[in-house]
Design a protein around this motif. Sequence first.
Motif, PDB file in Angstrom:
ATOM      1  N   ASN A  30      -5.228 -10.366 -26.797  1.00 44.81           N
ATOM      2  CA  ASN A  30      -5.032 -11.813 -26.708  1.00 44.81           C
ATOM      3  C   ASN A  30      -6.121 -12.609 -27.421  1.00 44.81           C
ATOM      4  O   ASN A  30      -6.251 -13.815 -27.243  1.00 44.81           O
ATOM      5  CB  ASN A  30      -4.863 -12.280 -25.262  1.00 44.81           C
ATOM      6  N   THR A  31      -6.935 -11.901 -28.210  1.00 40.19           N
ATOM      7  CA  THR A  31      -7.822 -12.638 -29.117  1.00 40.19           C
ATOM      8  C   THR A  31      -7.687 -12.038 -30.504  1.00 40.19           C
ATOM      9  O   THR A  31      -7.401 -10.848 -30.656  1.00 40.19           O
ATOM     10  CB  THR A  31      -9.315 -12.548 -28.706  1.00 40.19           C
ATOM     11  N   GLY A 132     -11.872 -27.655 -33.034  1.00 40.97           N
ATOM     12  CA  GLY A 132     -11.166 -26.731 -32.148  1.00 40.97           C
ATOM     13  C   GLY A 132      -9.813 -27.258 -31.750  1.00 40.97           C
ATOM     14  O   GLY A 132      -9.446 -28.401 -32.074  1.00 40.97           O
ATOM     15  N   MET A 133      -9.074 -26.397 -31.087  1.00 39.67           N
ATOM     16  CA  MET A 133      -7.759 -26.782 -30.577  1.00 39.67           C
ATOM     17  C   MET A 133      -7.587 -26.129 -29.223  1.00 39.67           C
ATOM     18  O   MET A 133      -7.968 -24.968 -29.035  1.00 39.67           O
ATOM     19  CB  MET A 133      -6.660 -26.298 -31.534  1.00 39.67           C
ATOM     20  N   THR A 134      -7.045 -26.876 -28.274  1.00 37.17           N
ATOM     21  CA  THR A 134      -6.686 -26.286 -27.000  1.00 37.17           C
ATOM     22  C   THR A 134      -5.303 -26.790 -26.624  1.00 37.17           C
ATOM     23  O   THR A 134      -4.955 -27.938 -26.923  1.00 37.17           O
ATOM     24  CB  THR A 134      -7.721 -26.611 -25.905  1.00 37.17           C
ATOM     25  N   ASP A 136      -2.978 -28.068 -24.010  1.00 37.55           N
ATOM     26  CA  ASP A 136      -3.009 -28.640 -22.666  1.00 37.55           C
ATOM     27  C   ASP A 136      -1.612 -28.580 -22.060  1.00 37.55           C
ATOM     28  O   ASP A 136      -0.622 -28.821 -22.745  1.00 37.55           O
ATOM     29  CB  ASP A 136      -3.482 -30.097 -22.751  1.00 37.55           C
ATOM     30  N   CYS A 142      -4.248 -30.123 -28.427  1.00 34.99           N
ATOM     31  CA  CYS A 142      -5.239 -31.188 -28.553  1.00 34.99           C
ATOM     32  C   CYS A 142      -6.338 -30.695 -29.481  1.00 34.99           C
ATOM     33  O   CYS A 142      -6.763 -29.545 -29.388  1.00 34.99           O
ATOM     34  CB  CYS A 142      -5.869 -31.510 -27.206  1.00 34.99           C
ATOM     35  N   GLU A 216      -5.835 -21.345 -28.006  1.00 31.76           N
ATOM     36  CA  GLU A 216      -7.123 -21.992 -28.275  1.00 31.76           C
ATOM     37  C   GLU A 216      -7.658 -21.580 -29.636  1.00 31.76           C
ATOM     38  O   GLU A 216      -7.461 -20.441 -30.065  1.00 31.76           O
ATOM     39  CB  GLU A 216      -8.170 -21.582 -27.218  1.00 31.76           C
ATOM     40  N   ILE A 217      -8.337 -22.517 -30.272  1.00 31.01           N
ATOM     41  CA  ILE A 217      -9.027 -22.222 -31.533  1.00 31.01           C
ATOM     42  C   ILE A 217     -10.437 -22.799 -31.442  1.00 31.01           C
ATOM     43  O   ILE A 217     -10.612 -23.933 -31.003  1.00 31.01           O
ATOM     44  CB  ILE A 217      -8.328 -22.888 -32.747  1.00 31.01           C
ATOM     45  N   ASP A 218     -11.415 -21.994 -31.828  1.00 31.34           N
ATOM     46  CA  ASP A 218     -12.780 -22.493 -32.018  1.00 31.34           C
ATOM     47  C   ASP A 218     -13.146 -22.285 -33.467  1.00 31.34           C
ATOM     48  O   ASP A 218     -13.028 -21.160 -33.957  1.00 31.34           O
ATOM     49  CB  ASP A 218     -13.773 -21.638 -31.216  1.00 31.34           C
ATOM     50  N   ASN A 220     -16.502 -22.696 -35.085  1.00 30.40           N
ATOM     51  CA  ASN A 220     -17.860 -23.077 -34.737  1.00 30.40           C
ATOM     52  C   ASN A 220     -18.841 -22.017 -35.219  1.00 30.40           C
ATOM     53  O   ASN A 220     -18.812 -20.910 -34.727  1.00 30.40           O
ATOM     54  CB  ASN A 220     -17.965 -23.248 -33.220  1.00 30.40           C
ATOM     55  N   LEU A 235     -12.701 -18.367 -33.809  1.00 30.10           N
ATOM     56  CA  LEU A 235     -12.097 -17.531 -32.779  1.00 30.10           C
ATOM     57  C   LEU A 235     -10.739 -18.126 -32.431  1.00 30.10           C
ATOM     58  O   LEU A 235     -10.625 -19.333 -32.201  1.00 30.10           O
ATOM     59  CB  LEU A 235     -12.994 -17.529 -31.527  1.00 30.10           C
TER      60      LEU A 235
ATOM     61  N   LYS B 260     -11.880 -18.771 -22.837  1.00 35.41           N
ATOM     62  CA  LYS B 260     -12.689 -17.950 -23.740  1.00 35.41           C
ATOM     63  C   LYS B 260     -13.338 -18.763 -24.847  1.00 35.41           C
ATOM     64  O   LYS B 260     -14.302 -18.338 -25.448  1.00 35.41           O
ATOM     65  CB  LYS B 260     -11.810 -16.870 -24.390  1.00 35.41           C
ATOM     66  N   SER B 261     -12.758 -19.899 -25.178  1.00 32.05           N
ATOM     67  CA  SER B 261     -13.293 -20.677 -26.292  1.00 32.05           C
ATOM     68  C   SER B 261     -14.109 -21.854 -25.777  1.00 32.05           C
ATOM     69  O   SER B 261     -13.943 -22.293 -24.647  1.00 32.05           O
ATOM     70  CB  SER B 261     -12.151 -21.194 -27.168  1.00 32.05           C
ATOM     71  N   THR B 263     -13.823 -24.777 -27.006  1.00 31.27           N
ATOM     72  CA  THR B 263     -12.885 -25.895 -26.969  1.00 31.27           C
ATOM     73  C   THR B 263     -12.169 -25.935 -25.623  1.00 31.27           C
ATOM     74  O   THR B 263     -12.074 -26.977 -24.990  1.00 31.27           O
ATOM     75  CB  THR B 263     -11.869 -25.769 -28.116  1.00 31.27           C
ATOM     76  N   ILE B 272      -9.409 -35.552 -22.851  1.00 30.17           N
ATOM     77  CA  ILE B 272      -8.116 -35.549 -23.534  1.00 30.17           C
ATOM     78  C   ILE B 272      -7.395 -36.874 -23.286  1.00 30.17           C
ATOM     79  O   ILE B 272      -6.842 -37.474 -24.215  1.00 30.17           O
ATOM     80  CB  ILE B 272      -7.272 -34.343 -23.078  1.00 30.17           C
TER      81      ILE B 272
END
Lengths: 239, 465
Positions: A30-31, A132-134, A136, A142, A216-218, A220, A235, B260-261, B263, B272
């Motif tokens: 999952n990563t 980044g992206m998460t 929600d 977002c 999720e995206i980091d 960084n 990541l 894990k991140s 973000t 948000i």
Amino acid sequence: MQLKDKKLYKTAPRGYEMEIIQKALNKGRNTLSEYESKQILSAYHIPVVNEILTENIEDLLIAARKIGYPLVLKGCSPEIAHKTEKGLIRMDIRDDEEAKAAFDDIYSRMNGSGNAVLVQEMVKGKRELVAGMTRDAQFGPCVMFGLGGIFTEILKDISFRLAPLEKRDAMEMMREIKGSKILESVRGMEAVDLDLMAQLLINTGQIGLENERISEIDINPVIISGSKPVAVDALIVLA
Amino acid sequence: MSENVIGMDVLFNPGSVAVIGASEKPEKLGSHVMNSLIKGGFKGEIIPVNPYSDTTMGLKTYSSISDYGKQIDMVIVAVPAKLLVEVFRECADSGVKGVVLITAGFKEIEDSSGIELHNTIGEIADKAGICVIGPNTFGMINFHASLNASFTPEFSRVKKGTIALVSQSGGISHLFGFMAMRTDVGFSKIIGLGNRLNIDFAEVVEYLMDNDPDTKVLMLYMEGIDNPGRLMEIFKKHRGKKPVIINKTGSSEKGDQASKSHTGSMAGRHEIYMGAFRQAGILAIDDTENLLDSAKALAGCPELEGNGVAILSGQAGPGMAACDVCEANGLKIVDFQNHTQGRINQNLPPLALRSNPVDMGPAWYDAVASREIIKAVMDDENVNGILILIMFASANVGVVNGISHLLMNWKQKKPLVTCIYAPPGIWDREMEHLEISGALVNFPSPERAARAMASLWRYKNAIER
């Protein structure tokens, strides 16, 4: 690159990112590894650092020729997070001897949890940002922007917008952080190319919109090299 | 008009209102509701319903809605939860269009029967097209219809105005009501959403935007909602039509620590929400006092065209305090045009602070000089808004009268925000008159005045695309 709101310029053919994601999911992961993550970013036209994945000394030296010293070597595996803490990053490698020593050391520290070392151009630039992206539960994908590197966690100087971002949203969220002056021309450094940085944020949101399985995206750090943003570490988390 | 809109129109402007659970006993909420309606001066029919009494506060009392026999537009319900299903069936049968459901104690308690009841009456209401405010609300007030449909009769003492307050908290609504009384703020409506059976922020905002000419500014107090995406779409659709300002609690909530991140772990709901508000063109404000002050300024001032302000003070100190707040909030203390500065210099001695911020202290005794300075600044093209800050002193008691004619005639061609402040009883009537006639908007501290001016500018930025 021409920059227009909501327009996306991919370098890789459409569906390429799906392939990477599917391969990881098939293996029960999952990563994504740092290398895979950046492949996806680059498919969405996000500028990423020059890098080559190597598995032996011979490849390492070929990669070093192609990219040129000074280099950064990083242990690369989807199972390894927190590379810094585990001693899997070597910076500012100047020649073949240093490169070989670093390669062996990283290899042994990885303890069998992976067998690849990422050879990267050492991007020069003092300013580190984060994008980044998460996903929600209520708002969907977002996008985050903020100060990067070690300051991300310490200062939490960040802002969010819902995807899809318009150019104006991206511009506003950059201005909104307390440390936004870092984007200007300071201490002899060039001002950050805001158009490129805005496009990076817009495209990060687009990845979230088009790939449901990415949660999720980091990115960084995003290091500012001259005036241009470059994704140096990344990541991607799947769900 | 959709069924919802018609329903809400009747809800806010009913010809007849029944109170289920009407009473004369102060320990019953129904008695306070009756007081609110009667003392609030509601002009329509008031119909007390209580099977155990014949009259309530001198009004004939009915045993049920059907017992009344004629059309009832709106019903205020203040009876225990166990009676609600029957009450709602009766409302549906007799064509009631709106309900204010004060009754509490079901969905918010941790008991599945409460949620069932919530859903059951929700179904009845939806099927019959009844708009319901509540449950678990203090009620609502429509000041333009003299309708106080709440359990707090004192709300009727709030002035009639153009700000609509929509709130998820009863306590905060009361706070705003009382603050408004003390700082001369007028409301068009105060609406306590409670647990939102079928009227949520989205429905109310849409109604206030499209169908309520009494409301010019929307002031929202939000804790959290189930479908923010829909509300954001409604905000976007109405971007710039009427100012929307919001105080959203929850900044202390943390992101997902297990994420894990970076973000994911830093993406608190609050951050948000703030981003989403910004995209939707509405202005988030982080405390209750500033929310009300900003609403007052947005309702009472014209648009602030640019961020250049002039600060004119009766004493240097308050001017400095306002300067600091302006600079920290995106406003600019501009340099005057040459001929403006010339006109000011003619009217102030060289020892005074004559450039922006201007200390008009030396002109205290000279109403003509004060007027000349203000006039010069009004005409300055660099100035988009004016802050006037005057603290009373025995020696300057005449200054308000001296400038009021000028301010009245100018009628805020540009925003004029003031802190003209005196012991209670002095200048009160003059200031009230100036505010009512739209000559200025007054606040009880220089910082609050400056922050309110800054909100005008932040709002202007928020709606721009």
